[in-house]
Design an enzyme around this catalytic site. Structure first.
Site, PDB file in Angstrom:
ATOM      1  N   HIS A  17       0.822  -1.221   0.000  1.00 31.19           N
ATOM      2  CA  HIS A  17       0.000   0.000   0.000  1.00 31.19           C
ATOM      3  C   HIS A  17       0.856   1.271   0.000  1.00 31.19           C
ATOM      4  O   HIS A  17       0.749   2.086  -0.922  1.00 31.19           O
ATOM      5  CB  HIS A  17      -0.997  -0.037   1.167  1.00 31.19           C
ATOM      6  CG  HIS A  17      -1.625   1.283   1.487  1.00 31.19           C
ATOM      7  ND1 HIS A  17      -2.431   1.952   0.594  1.00 31.19           N
ATOM      8  CD2 HIS A  17      -1.543   2.073   2.591  1.00 31.19           C
ATOM      9  CE1 HIS A  17      -2.830   3.099   1.146  1.00 31.19           C
ATOM     10  NE2 HIS A  17      -2.296   3.191   2.357  1.00 31.19           N
ATOM     11  N   ASP A  50     -26.028  14.546 -26.074  1.00 37.27           N
ATOM     12  CA  ASP A  50     -26.183  15.223 -27.356  1.00 37.27           C
ATOM     13  C   ASP A  50     -25.198  16.358 -27.538  1.00 37.27           C
ATOM     14  O   ASP A  50     -25.168  17.000 -28.570  1.00 37.27           O
ATOM     15  CB  ASP A  50     -27.613  15.769 -27.505  1.00 37.27           C
ATOM     16  CG  ASP A  50     -28.506  14.717 -28.117  1.00 37.27           C
ATOM     17  OD1 ASP A  50     -27.950  13.691 -28.569  1.00 37.27           O
ATOM     18  OD2 ASP A  50     -29.726  14.906 -28.129  1.00 37.27           O
ATOM     19  N   GLU A 107       0.857   5.402  12.813  1.00 34.58           N
ATOM     20  CA  GLU A 107      -0.516   4.996  13.091  1.00 34.58           C
ATOM     21  C   GLU A 107      -0.630   3.494  13.378  1.00 34.58           C
ATOM     22  O   GLU A 107      -1.281   3.087  14.322  1.00 34.58           O
ATOM     23  CB  GLU A 107      -1.365   5.374  11.860  1.00 34.58           C
ATOM     24  CG  GLU A 107      -2.774   4.845  11.875  1.00 34.58           C
ATOM     25  CD  GLU A 107      -3.738   5.845  12.463  1.00 34.58           C
ATOM     26  OE1 GLU A 107      -3.269   6.873  12.977  1.00 34.58           O
ATOM     27  OE2 GLU A 107      -4.948   5.586  12.415  1.00 34.58           O
ATOM     28  N   ASP A 108       0.036   2.676  12.562  1.00 37.03           N
ATOM     29  CA  ASP A 108      -0.237   1.235  12.609  1.00 37.03           C
ATOM     30  C   ASP A 108       0.813   0.393  13.311  1.00 37.03           C
ATOM     31  O   ASP A 108       0.588  -0.783  13.570  1.00 37.03           O
ATOM     32  CB  ASP A 108      -0.395   0.682  11.178  1.00 37.03           C
ATOM     33  CG  ASP A 108      -1.666   1.198  10.530  1.00 37.03           C
ATOM     34  OD1 ASP A 108      -2.472   1.814  11.245  1.00 37.03           O
ATOM     35  OD2 ASP A 108      -1.832   1.004   9.312  1.00 37.03           O
ATOM     36  N   HIS A 151       3.871   6.547   5.709  1.00 37.43           N
ATOM     37  CA  HIS A 151       2.709   7.294   6.193  1.00 37.43           C
ATOM     38  C   HIS A 151       1.851   6.534   7.199  1.00 37.43           C
ATOM     39  O   HIS A 151       1.139   7.153   7.988  1.00 37.43           O
ATOM     40  CB  HIS A 151       1.860   7.814   5.027  1.00 37.43           C
ATOM     41  CG  HIS A 151       0.943   6.797   4.415  1.00 37.43           C
ATOM     42  ND1 HIS A 151       1.310   6.018   3.358  1.00 37.43           N
ATOM     43  CD2 HIS A 151      -0.321   6.434   4.738  1.00 37.43           C
ATOM     44  CE1 HIS A 151       0.298   5.225   3.034  1.00 37.43           C
ATOM     45  NE2 HIS A 151      -0.698   5.456   3.858  1.00 37.43           N
ATOM     46  N   ASP A 196      -2.794   8.743  -0.721  1.00 37.88           N
ATOM     47  CA  ASP A 196      -3.175   7.635   0.159  1.00 37.88           C
ATOM     48  C   ASP A 196      -4.643   7.282  -0.069  1.00 37.88           C
ATOM     49  O   ASP A 196      -5.010   6.130  -0.293  1.00 37.88           O
ATOM     50  CB  ASP A 196      -2.928   8.078   1.617  1.00 37.88           C
ATOM     51  CG  ASP A 196      -3.447   7.072   2.633  1.00 37.88           C
ATOM     52  OD1 ASP A 196      -3.347   5.861   2.367  1.00 37.88           O
ATOM     53  OD2 ASP A 196      -3.931   7.510   3.693  1.00 37.88           O
TER      54      ASP A 196
HETATM   55 MN    MN Z   1      -2.643   4.531   4.052  1.00 36.85          MN
END
Ligand code: MN
Length: 702
Positions: free
Chosen positions: A48, A259, A76-77, A72, A139
């Site tokens: 990703h 049209d 967060e993860d 990125h 992202d």
């Molecule tokens: Mn992401």
């Protein structure tokens, strides 16, 4: 070749080896950090960030943006701290990653909240580093491209957010290609059936149209060749979501939309655009009112092009856009076009960023020249939803209000009681006028006081219906209770002139009088007296009529306390203050207006008991009363400050100050001062007299 190596090869076409290596390092760091994590599709998670970096590489973004793209989702993860990224990759990249994470973490309860949060975060992110937004958009774009694997509900939520927030942002930044992709993917996820039906219809129509499209294209190419103009003629189609919106919004049939035949002519320079325009206008007749010159007056997001509509053969409408190659790049990529146009690969990243800002500035200048700067300033603020303002309560909740709303509107939006008892406000912690229009992002705090009441002047500036209705209602109630109580005092006064009091009047008699006046309750009658619609004296006589009336014997005037409120006002012509001999003028609907006994305006009615009542000041009178003073003094520097200082020293307040004339040496200053009473006024005047150069002080009376 593995994914990262394929990307590295692409990057080496516009980045230096060192920079490509830094991107590689970021990739390997992310790969390790996300080790063991998988996407919903089953692929390793790192695919990703790699794809996000790929999207940014298409835009030729700099190596720091690409590194941020790789990293990125790390904060967060994977629980790796920002500090660790700073140590590994430096301050700038860590800041970018942090910015993107913050945008990702936003969870929106309501649409209003989403937009306001969004507005603030976006504005802040943009102010710091616009690349944060570009990484976030990339992202989101990759997530939209891979949306299919998600569950229905989650898919719809992400698609909705994309249509409501990310597509408008892309549009604001002039990134047309990304916006179109956001919209078509969002549309497909929200309404798979409708999207598919329109796609099929477009495919069918394309076949039917082919012949006409080719004919028009040929005639345009011929036309350019004949005039010796070079340009590329491209047929274009509307994207699915815009067709859908046109069908819904403008209630047009699919055929009506299809049209229209649309072409774009891309040329070398702006001058050629206008010559091509002339050529096509001589080929087919232009439709009046449809020509737009966005080259001279660009759109708010910097878009430039000429637009015109022609009547083709058999009257088919042909929409034509004419622009240079550079305008075309700008139209597709907007702000990102700067990285695409980067001149040399070793330019400092700061240089690129600076040029992006330059772009914003450049568009601003274009807009100013076009006399349209307001529109652009609005868009620079990334105020995506221009008809509303979003403000914060001190506790951080978000209120959505119509544009132009004031603190009073805000107070009533919070709660009716807050509105009714509001006396002042702080905007971003500073005291501000209640009438000031609120701006998005401000924090508004309302100061209330128990017993405070709405001010009729608020009606002049509130914009929300809620505030207006509640102010009117409160004023009406207030007026009613004040006029009832003043009416009662006036009637008691009149009755005591006959040697009796209200309590002594039999209920039956009161009921009879009420019936005569077709009124239901005594309060109605008292209110009418208080408002000056009926004379207390007359009513008193009526009430006593059956009991053998006596001649009125008015002993002593009604005492004014200064707290009568709306039904008692002080005449502007003579501005009486406690201590002055006064008289009350009954004026229908306005209640009692207090004048000086000597006021010329009431001289004629002064002795008419139907119009005037004797008044006196109660001993416990309270309040501030305005008087106007005329001060003649020698002109000197800082004179206003001197006067203000003296008035202040005597505890008076200056309400208004004006300088009337100045005949060389002498200045005449008009002062409106608020004082408690005559004694206070005397103190103020004494203080003023001590000023050097004061020749005369007079109180102004009509
Ligand atoms: Mn992401």
């Amino acid at each position: 070749m593995s994914g990262i190596e394929a990307l590295a090869t692409r990057l080496s076409t516009y980045l230096g080896d060192d920079q490509v290596n830094l991107v590689r390092r970021a990739y390997f760091y992310a790969e390790q950090a996300h080790d063991g994590q998988r996407r919903r599709s089953g692929e390793a998670y790192v695919t990703h960030p790699l794809a996000v970096a790929g999207i940014l590489a298409d835009m030729h973004m700099d190596h720091q943006s690409l590194m941020a793209a790789m990293l990125h989702d790390v904060i967060e993860d994977t629980g790796i701290a920002k500090e660790a990224l700073t140590a590994q990759f430096g301050e700038t990249v860590a800041e970018l990653v942090d910015g993107v994470s913050k945008l990702t973490q936003m969870n929106f309860e309501t649409k209003a909240e989403a937009q306001a949060e969004n507005f603030q975060k976006m504005a802040m992110a943009m102010a710091r580093d616009i690349r944060v937004i570009l990484v976030k958009l990339a992202d989101r774009l990759h997530n939209m491209r891979t949306l299919e694997v998600l569950s229905g509900e989650k898919r719809r939520r992400i698609a909705k957010e994309t249509l409501e927030i990310y597509a408008p942002i892309a549009n604001r930044l002039g990134m047309h290609s990304m916006r179109v992709e956001f919209e078509d993917l969002g549309f497909k996820a929200m309404h798979p059936m409708r999207s598919e039906r329109i796609r099929a219809a477009v495919r069918r129509a394309r076949g039917n149209r082919k012949e006409i499209v080719n004919k028009i294209e040929e005639s345009l190419i011929h036309c350019l060749a004949r005039e010796g103009l070079e340009g590329e003629v491209i047929g274009r189609e509307k994207h699915l979501f815009s067709i859908y919106q046109k069908m819904r919004g403008k209630r047009k049939a699919f055929n009506e939309i299809m049209d229209v035949y649309a072409f774009r002519i891309v040329v070398d320079k702006a001058d050629t655009c206008y010559r091509v325009l002339g050529a096509v206008h001589s080929l087919y007749k232009p439709l009046p009112g449809r020509f737009k010159d966005y080259i001279a007056i660009p759109k708010a997001n910097g878009y430039q092009s000429l637009h015109t509509t022609l009547f083709g053969m058999h009257g088919v409408p042909i929409e034509i856009q004419i622009r240079t190659r550079e305008m075309e790049e700008m139209a597709n990529n907007g702000i990102a076009a700067h990285w695409l146009y980067k001149s040399s690969s070793d330019e400092a990243p700061k240089g690129t960023h600076a040029r992006a800002r330059q772009w914003v500035k450049g568009v601003l200048e274009l807009q100013q020249r076009a006399g349209n700067s307001l529109e652009f300033i609005e868009s620079v603020k990334i105020d995506l939803f221009p008809d509303e303002v979003y403000v914060f309560t001190p506790k951080g909740s978000i209120m959505e209000l119509p544009k132009g709303s004031t603190a009073v509107d805000f107070a009533y939006a919070v709660h009716t009681d807050v509105g009714n008892t509001c006396i002042a406000c702080r905007i971003n912690r500073r005291l501000a006028p209640l009438s000031q229009a609120l701006e998005s992002g401000s924090t508004v705090e309302i100061v209330t006081a128990p017993g405070a009441r709405p001010n009729p002047a608020w009606l002049n500036f509130v914009v929300t219906g809620k505030a207006r209705t509640h102010i009117r209602h409160a004023l009406k109630l207030q007026r009613r209770s004040e006029s009832v109580s003043l009416g009662e005092r006036l009637l008691s006064k009149a009755l005591s002139g006959f040697g009796t009091q209200l309590e002594d009047i039999p209920q039956e008699r009161i009921a009879q009088v009420l019936a005569e006046y077709q009124m239901e309750a005594l309060d109605d009658l008292l209110a009418d007296i208080g408002l000056g619609n009926r004379m207390a004296y007359v009513i008193a006589r009526r009430l006593l009529a059956s009991e053998g009336e006596q001649a009125p014997n008015v002993d002593g005037p009604l005492a004014i306390r200064g707290t009568e409120g709306l039904v008692l006002s002080y005449a502007k012509c003579c501005t009486p203050i406690p201590g002055d001999p006064i008289v009350g003028h009954l004026s229908a609907g306005k209640g009692v207006v207090v004048h000086l006994e000597t006021c010329r305006n009431i001289a004629e009615v002064r002795h008419n008991p139907d119009k005037c009542i004797p008044l006196s000041w109660s001993k416990d009178v309270t309040g501030e009363f305005n008087v106007e003073l005329r001060v003649e003094l020698e002109h000197q520097r800082g004179l206003i400050a001197l006067l203000a200082g003296s008035v202040n020293a005597a505890d008076g307040n200056i309400e208004k100050i004006g300088m009337d004339e100045r005949d060389g040496r002498i200045s005449v200053v008009q002062l409106v001062v608020s004082v408690h009473d005559r004694i206070h006024l005397a103190r103020v005047i004494r203080k003023l007299r001590t000023l050097a150069g004061v020749e005369r002080i007079t109180r102004v009376r009509a």
